[in-house]
Design a protein around this motif. Structure first.
Motif, mmCIF file in Angstrom:
data_model
loop_
_atom_site.group_PDB
_atom_site.id
_atom_site.type_symbol
_atom_site.label_atom_id
_atom_site.label_comp_id
_atom_site.label_asym_id
_atom_site.label_seq_id
_atom_site.Cartn_x
_atom_site.Cartn_y
_atom_site.Cartn_z
ATOM 1 N N UNK A 7 0.832 -1.215 0.000
ATOM 2 C CA UNK A 7 0.000 0.000 0.000
ATOM 3 C C UNK A 7 0.864 1.261 0.000
ATOM 4 N N UNK A 8 1.928 1.281 0.790
ATOM 5 C CA UNK A 8 2.796 2.454 0.893
ATOM 6 C C UNK A 8 3.850 2.383 -0.212
ATOM 7 N N UNK A 9 3.555 2.971 -1.375
ATOM 8 C CA UNK A 9 4.441 2.856 -2.534
ATOM 9 C C UNK A 9 5.348 4.058 -2.733
ATOM 10 N N UNK A 10 5.157 5.132 -1.980
ATOM 11 C CA UNK A 10 5.972 6.333 -2.181
ATOM 12 C C UNK A 10 7.171 6.333 -1.250
ATOM 13 N N UNK A 11 8.325 6.672 -1.789
ATOM 14 C CA UNK A 11 9.537 6.861 -0.989
ATOM 15 C C UNK A 11 9.934 5.628 -0.196
ATOM 16 N N UNK A 12 10.312 5.863 1.038
ATOM 17 C CA UNK A 12 10.735 4.775 1.903
ATOM 18 C C UNK A 12 9.493 4.061 2.447
ATOM 19 N N UNK A 13 9.438 2.756 2.268
ATOM 20 C CA UNK A 13 8.224 2.012 2.614
ATOM 21 C C UNK A 13 8.275 1.387 4.004
ATOM 22 N N UNK A 73 5.245 -0.707 6.141
ATOM 23 C CA UNK A 73 5.526 -2.085 6.531
ATOM 24 C C UNK A 73 5.340 -2.284 8.025
ATOM 25 N N UNK A 74 5.865 -1.371 8.823
ATOM 26 C CA UNK A 74 5.757 -1.490 10.283
ATOM 27 C C UNK A 74 4.316 -1.347 10.739
ATOM 28 N N UNK A 75 3.612 -0.337 10.226
ATOM 29 C CA UNK A 75 2.214 -0.142 10.611
ATOM 30 C C UNK A 75 1.339 -1.318 10.178
ATOM 31 N N UNK A 76 1.582 -1.818 8.990
ATOM 32 C CA UNK A 76 0.830 -2.981 8.520
ATOM 33 C C UNK A 76 1.110 -4.222 9.355
ATOM 34 N N UNK A 77 2.377 -4.398 9.759
ATOM 35 C CA UNK A 77 2.723 -5.553 10.589
ATOM 36 C C UNK A 77 2.059 -5.477 11.951
ATOM 37 N N UNK A 78 2.048 -4.296 12.547
ATOM 38 C CA UNK A 78 1.417 -4.132 13.870
ATOM 39 C C UNK A 78 -0.089 -4.364 13.777
#
Length: 104
Positions: A69-75, A79-84
């Protein structure tokens, strides 16, 4: 010395071994009997899942979804928010799955 050690190990492995009965399989005097047990006050308790499997699977799936989902810049943030979020959701799903079944 090596031959003696190997001979002792071979003799030990060749001995018939009788499995020890677990403490909870002794009968009615123990506490644990399968899915239920009696606590120190005599109340019957049920064994339930703690949600560890859901936590791990949900965390991995959430990290992959957050990264996609987070495709801009540093992802890293996605990744962290999705994992939590995935870990918390997976844990609750795993803990509540099967809770409707009555413990006997």
């Amino acid at each position: 010395m090596r031959k003696v050690t190997l001979a002792v190990l071979a003799a030990t492995m060749a001995m018939p071994v009788m499995p020890a009965a677990p403490a909870f399989a002794r009968g009615d005097d123990g506490y644990y009997h399968g899915r239920t047990w009696r606590d120190s006050q005599g109340r019957v308790r049920c064994k339930r899942k703690n949600g560890t499997t859901g936590l791990i699977v949900g965390g991995a799936a959430g990290a992959l979804a957050g990264r996609a989902i987070d495709t801009r810049g540093e992802r890293t943030t996605g990744t962290v928010l999705g994992a939590v979020a995935g870990a918390l959701a997976g844990r609750e799903i795993d803990r509540n799955r099967g809770s409707r079944a009555r413990c006997r």
